[in-house]
Structures are given as C-alpha cells and as structure tokens.
Enzyme design. Structure first.
Site, short mmCIF file in Angstrom:
data_model
loop_
_atom_site.label_atom_id
_atom_site.label_comp_id
_atom_site.label_asym_id
_atom_site.label_seq_id
_atom_site.Cartn_x
_atom_site.Cartn_y
_atom_site.Cartn_z
N ARG A 29 0.69 -1.12 0.04
CA ARG A 29 -0.10 -0.16 -0.06
C ARG A 29 0.95 1.32 -0.13
O ARG A 29 0.25 2.44 -0.32
CB ARG A 29 -0.90 0.16 1.23
CG ARG A 29 -2.28 -0.87 0.90
CD ARG A 29 -3.18 -0.90 2.10
NE ARG A 29 -2.52 -1.63 3.12
CZ ARG A 29 -3.13 -1.90 4.40
NH1 ARG A 29 -4.06 -0.97 4.72
NH2 ARG A 29 -2.57 -2.84 5.21
N GLY A 92 3.82 -15.64 7.63
CA GLY A 92 3.40 -15.08 8.87
C GLY A 92 4.40 -14.72 9.94
O GLY A 92 5.52 -15.04 10.00
N ASN A 240 1.01 2.03 7.15
CA ASN A 240 0.68 0.74 5.93
C ASN A 240 0.90 1.63 4.42
O ASN A 240 1.04 1.09 3.45
CB ASN A 240 -0.59 0.12 6.20
CG ASN A 240 -0.49 -0.76 7.43
OD1 ASN A 240 0.49 -1.38 7.38
ND2 ASN A 240 -1.54 -0.85 7.94
C1 UD1 Z 1 -0.28 -8.63 13.56
C2 UD1 Z 1 -0.80 -9.49 14.86
C3 UD1 Z 1 -1.81 -8.67 15.04
C4 UD1 Z 1 -1.80 -7.18 15.60
C5 UD1 Z 1 -0.87 -6.62 14.45
C6 UD1 Z 1 -0.43 -5.16 14.86
C7 UD1 Z 1 -0.36 -11.88 14.10
C8 UD1 Z 1 -1.01 -13.03 13.58
N1 UD1 Z 1 -1.27 -10.60 13.90
O1 UD1 Z 1 -1.31 -8.65 12.55
O2 UD1 Z 1 -2.69 -9.48 16.21
O3 UD1 Z 1 -2.76 -6.63 15.93
O4 UD1 Z 1 0.10 -7.44 14.00
O5 UD1 Z 1 0.17 -4.51 14.09
O6 UD1 Z 1 0.86 -11.66 14.44
N2 UD1 Z 1 6.14 -9.82 8.94
C9 UD1 Z 1 6.96 -10.52 8.44
N3 UD1 Z 1 6.93 -11.68 8.01
C10 UD1 Z 1 5.58 -12.31 7.83
C11 UD1 Z 1 4.58 -11.36 8.22
C12 UD1 Z 1 4.58 -10.23 8.87
O7 UD1 Z 1 8.14 -10.15 8.94
O8 UD1 Z 1 5.76 -13.43 7.35
C13 UD1 Z 1 6.31 -8.48 9.72
C14 UD1 Z 1 5.80 -7.25 8.77
O9 UD1 Z 1 6.44 -6.91 8.19
C15 UD1 Z 1 5.21 -6.41 10.08
C16 UD1 Z 1 4.86 -7.18 11.14
O10 UD1 Z 1 5.46 -8.39 10.94
O11 UD1 Z 1 6.21 -5.44 10.24
C17 UD1 Z 1 3.32 -7.33 11.23
O12 UD1 Z 1 2.69 -7.98 9.82
P1 UD1 Z 1 1.61 -7.56 9.53
O13 UD1 Z 1 1.20 -8.47 8.35
O14 UD1 Z 1 1.26 -6.10 9.29
O15 UD1 Z 1 0.44 -8.09 10.87
P2 UD1 Z 1 -0.88 -8.81 10.72
O16 UD1 Z 1 -0.63 -10.13 10.60
O17 UD1 Z 1 -1.80 -7.59 10.27
CA CA Z 2 -0.03 -4.43 10.20
#
Ligand code: UD1
Ligand code: CA
Length: 493
Positions: A29, A92, A240
């Site tokens: 985004r 994840g 985001n």
């Molecule tokens: C996650 C949490 C959610 C929380 C939110 C806060 C989980 C399952 N959920 O949501 O409860 O309220 O964060 O913002 O954890 N990232 C990686 N690798 C991945 C996935 C994510 O490095 O495979 C990193 C992203 O770059 C980011 C952070 O982890 O910095 C969070 O990822 P994002 O996808 O925004 O979190 P959500 O799953 O939406």
């Molecule tokens: Ca997020």
C-alpha cells in the site's frame, strides 16, 4: 568513579535481552519501489528506528528478519551491528519470528518489535520490561485501546481480567470484534519462546503461522501470560500507506521538537520546524519558522537560524547568525560569523570566526579565515582566503577549466574589488589589491595592485547625438515613453 544507577535495582536481576525485529512484509500500500521499511520518518528509515530502540534498550543480540527488498534493507542497516535472517516467503509473524530466533543463542529474554512502528519509546519498553520481571511473566504482550480496533488482533480476557488469548480480526466473533483492547504485536518472552513457536501451526483463516498463538502455548505450560496496556495507542501506530507515514512523521516531529524546547531551544513556530532526530542543538538557539535541519547538523549556543533556511550535515559554532533562506550542506561555520540571507555554503565550505558571507554568495570547498567579508553576489570555489580579506560584490573565482578544478590562494588582508574574475590556479599575496572589474590570471605579489581592464575614454556629446537621432525618426515614441529625456533634449543647444 560513580557507576550509572541500575534501572532495575529493586527487581530480579535483569536477564540479558535479545531483540527480533520483524521487517519482511511487503508494504504494497506504500505503492513504492522503495521497501516499506526504508521509508523515512524524521531522518531515519522506519526499520532503523526499531534498531535504534533496540540499541537504546541495551539489547545483547539484535536480529532483523528481512524479506521484501531484503538486500536493500540489509544494506541500509549494515553499519548498525545487527544480524539478519531472511524470510523468503511471508508465511506469517510466527514463521518470521522463528527464523529470527534461530540466529539467537536461546538463553535470553526475547523482545519482538515491528520494523514499521517507529513511535514506540524506550521508556515504554523499559516500563514493560520492569512489569514483565516484577510479575514473573513468561510472556508479556504490549496492548493499547482504540474505540474501533478494526484490523488488529484483539486481547481476549477471562472472568478475572487475566489475558487468555489474542483473536485475529478474521477469526473474531461479533462480540470479540467489539473489544477495544488490541495487540500491538510487541511481545517480551522468556527463552522458551523459540521452541514453543516451533509448535505453531497454520490452520487458520489466513493459512499463516500466527505468533499470537504463543499465548495459548505458554498457558498450556502453566506459565504466566499478561498484557502491558499503554494509554497512548499512537505509540504503537504503524504505517501501511503514505497517509499513515505522514501522520507518524508529524507525531514524531512533535516529539523531537518538544525534546528540543524542553532542553532550552526556542522554536518560533514548532509546527513548521523540520528537525531530524540526529540533529544536535544547544540551549539558547533560536530556530525561526520553516527551517529544515537534517543529518549530522550540530548547532552551538546563541545561534539564530533564520526563516526558511535549510541545513544538512553542517556545524555552527556559538553566536552564528544564519539569515533567512540560506542553504548549508556539509559546511562548518565558526563563532560569531553571519551568513545570508540567500547564501549557499556547499560541501567543504569552512568559515573561521567572525566571517561575513552575504546575500547570493556561494562558497564551495573553500576556507575563509577569520574576519573575511564576502558581502554580495560571489562564487568562491576551491579557494583559501586569508584573514580580514575583502571580496567585492560580483567576484567570481573561475576554478574550472572544463575538465579539472584548480585552487586559488589569497593571502591575509587582501582586497578584491567588485566584479573581479580570478582565474585559477592563482595566488594573491598578503594585502594584495585587485582593481574592480579586473580579470586576473597571473599571480599578484604581496602588497601589489593588479588592474586588468581597458583604459576609460569619455566621448563628449555622444548621448545627445544618439537620442536626437532616435527622436528624429518618423513616428518616434520617445516623447511619450521618455518624457524627461525628451524635455532634456529640447533644453540642449
Ligand atoms: C499482527 C498481529 C495482530 C496485531 C498486529 C499489529 C499476528 C498473527 N497478528 O497482524 O494481532 O494486532 O500485528 O499490527 O501476528 N511480518 C514478517 N513476515 C511475515 C508477516 C509479517 O516479517 O510473514 C512483519 C511485517 O513486516 C510487519 C509485522 O511483521 O512488520 C506485522 O505484520 P502484519 O502483516 O502487518 O501483521 P498482521 O498479521 O496484520
Ligand atoms: Ca499490520
């Protein structure tokens, strides 16, 4: 020698702390070719804020999990003593953490931070850590409240208020969706976190490995799980898209500006001061509206930075006056010097003490010794100018032959008249004079005067004849356009 006061003197001996920063996400985004984690907030890429926070917490080992734009993110963080774990596919947060934790020794508490949440303060994290140790928690999650927490995982508490689990947006029931307490994604955990994370599966709506499942795993072990709830949700705000990025930057700028004001800096209009976090400003400095201060800029006490000036990587000594609309880049300005308005100091410009550089003067890679004056409209490049020398208006140092740059050495007490062209390489001795309008291409000895311009002659009556000729032309507009001159012509015999 006095030792620094320990922060946790009344707590169980603080165990070492390792930090895993999750930074592999795509950030589609942002609509950018630059990885999301490298978008800047007040002079630092977002992910570098997380690294700085980890360093400020005195973390032992820091691992950054990279994925999207990994090479670029790793290059940007190369100077900052962290290790990297690559997550090629974003399966994840649980998967990302596991890869990061594999780089750790496995004997310490682990703090999880996100690479895109730069607002989180060290004070908050220290308070969270104190709570974690005091309560003997196995896992502490940082939470906050929003009237509408859509998009976040929600903290689900039991009858007695104890934290039970985190439910993701996609899996939440209607009543859970109304919960206002949300998961920030920041966790402090004991050393068992990696082995427990390895048990997390991906049997959920998103088919992802959810780090949030750790809460249940810890509780199955009979371990204490709790939330550390902070009052200000903006501290865990992420970015985001670029709207949220701008909002973060605004909040961060306010924090930086308030820090300076509390430390004795006057910001005439803090809403328009752009000051990067890396800039150092002494007390009793005045920053006028619209000023931009970037990079490794350092400003000593008593300095005034005039409105709409732009300074990067520059050092200003005490009592310097930067007048409005000046641009300084990698410049050094000595005590009590004044610069501008509309001056430009380029890299390698060094002004010693009490130097005056006035409007529309450009200085590049040149040293101006104490008391030098260059008041107006000049280009001074690749030069060294001795103390008390005066550089007249319109002086140009012609330092470039089309291929190479050449040096100009000017002694002390020299006087360069207006509109001189000094063709480098060139040396002017101490107290040398250059007559205004001269083009100087050979050295001028100490105490000598150089003049190189044609000898003046006056042609009597030339102007009268010229204007009479124009006035005499058919349909001449002279009387209408230049009435004073027309009447002067009629008065001449
Ligand atoms: C996650 C949490 C959610 C929380 C939110 C806060 C989980 C399952 N959920 O949501 O409860 O309220 O964060 O913002 O954890 N990232 C990686 N690798 C991945 C996935 C994510 O490095 O495979 C990193 C992203 O770059 C980011 C952070 O982890 O910095 C969070 O990822 P994002 O996808 O925004 O979190 P959500 O799953 O939406
Ligand atoms: Ca997020």
């Amino acid at each position: 020698m006095t030792l620094p006061t320990p922060i946790f003197h009344d707590l169980p001996a603080a165990r070492p702390l390792d930090v895993v920063i999750l930074a592999a996400g795509a950030g589609t985004r942002m609509r950018s070719t630059l990885p999301k984690m490298l978008h800047e907030v007040c002079g630092r890429p977002m992910v570098a804020w997380a690294v700085k926070t980890a360093h400020d917490l005195q973390a032992r080992d820091i691992v950054v999990v990279t994925g999207h734009g990994a090479a670029q993110v790793e290059a940007a963080l190369a100077p900052s003593a962290v290790r990297f774990a690559r997550q090629d596919r974003q399966l994840g947060t649980g998967h990302a953490f596991l890869l990061g934790a594999a780089e750790l020794r496995g004997d310490a508490d682990v703090l999880v931070l996100y690479g895109d949440s730069p607002m989180l303060s060290v004070d908050t994290l220290n308070a969270m850590r104190a709570f974690h140790l005091q309560e003997h928690n196995a896992l502490t999650v940082l939470s906050s409240e929003l009237p509408d927490a859509t998009g976040y995982g929600r903290i689900v508490r039991g009858e007695g208020g104890q934290v039970e689990r985190i439910v993701e947006q996609k899996a939440a029931s209607p009543s859970e969706l109304r919960l206002t307490e949300f998961n920030s994604g920041v966790y402090l955990m004991d050393a068992r976190a990696p082995e427990l994370t390895a048990q997390i599966g991906n049997d959920n709506a998103a088919g992802e490995y959810y780090l949030t499942d750790l809460l249940a795993l810890y509780r199955e072990q009979g371990s204490r799980v709790a939330a550390f709830k902070i009052p200000d949700p903006s501290e865990v705000m992420g970015a985001n898209d670029r709207v949220q990025l701008a909002e973060l930057a605004r909040l961060m700028q306010r924090r930086i500006n308030e820090r300076h004001m509390r430390a004795g800096v006057t910001l005439r209009d803090p809403a328009t001061s752009y000051i990067e976090d890396t800039v150092l400003i002494a007390p009793d400095v005045v920053i006028e509206p619209g000023v931009v201060l970037r990079g490794q800029t350092e400003i000593a006490s008593g300095v005034v930075v005039g409105a709409y000036s732009h300074l990067s990587d520059s050092r200003l000594a005490a009592q310097v006056q930067i007048k409005p609309h000046s641009v300084l880049e990698s410049a050094v300005v000595g005590a009590a010097s004044d610069v501008g308005p509309f001056a430009r100091l380029r890299p390698g410009a060094v002004l010693e003490e009490g130097v005056h550089v006035g409007n529309f003067v450009e200085v590049k890679n040149s040293r101006l010794a104490s008391g030098v004056k260059a008041g107006h409209l000049a280009y001074l490049g690749d030069a060294s100018i001795g103390a008390e020398s005066n550089i007249g208006a319109g002086t140009i140092i012609a330092n470039f032959d089309g291929l190479n740059k050449h040096r100009t050495e000017i002694g002390a007490g020299a006087f360069v008249g207006s509109n001189a062209t000094l063709i480098a390489p060139l040396t002017l001795g101490d107290a040398a004079f250059v007559a205004g309008g001269s083009t100087v291409s050979s050295d001028v000895p100490q105490g000598a005067m150089a003049v190189s311009r044609s000898v003046q002659r006056n042609v009597e009556g030339w102007s009268l004849r010229y204007w009479r000729q124009l006035a005499a032309q058919p349909e001449s507009q002279l009387a209408r356009k230049l009435p004073w001159l027309a009447s002067w012509l009629t008065r001449q015999s």
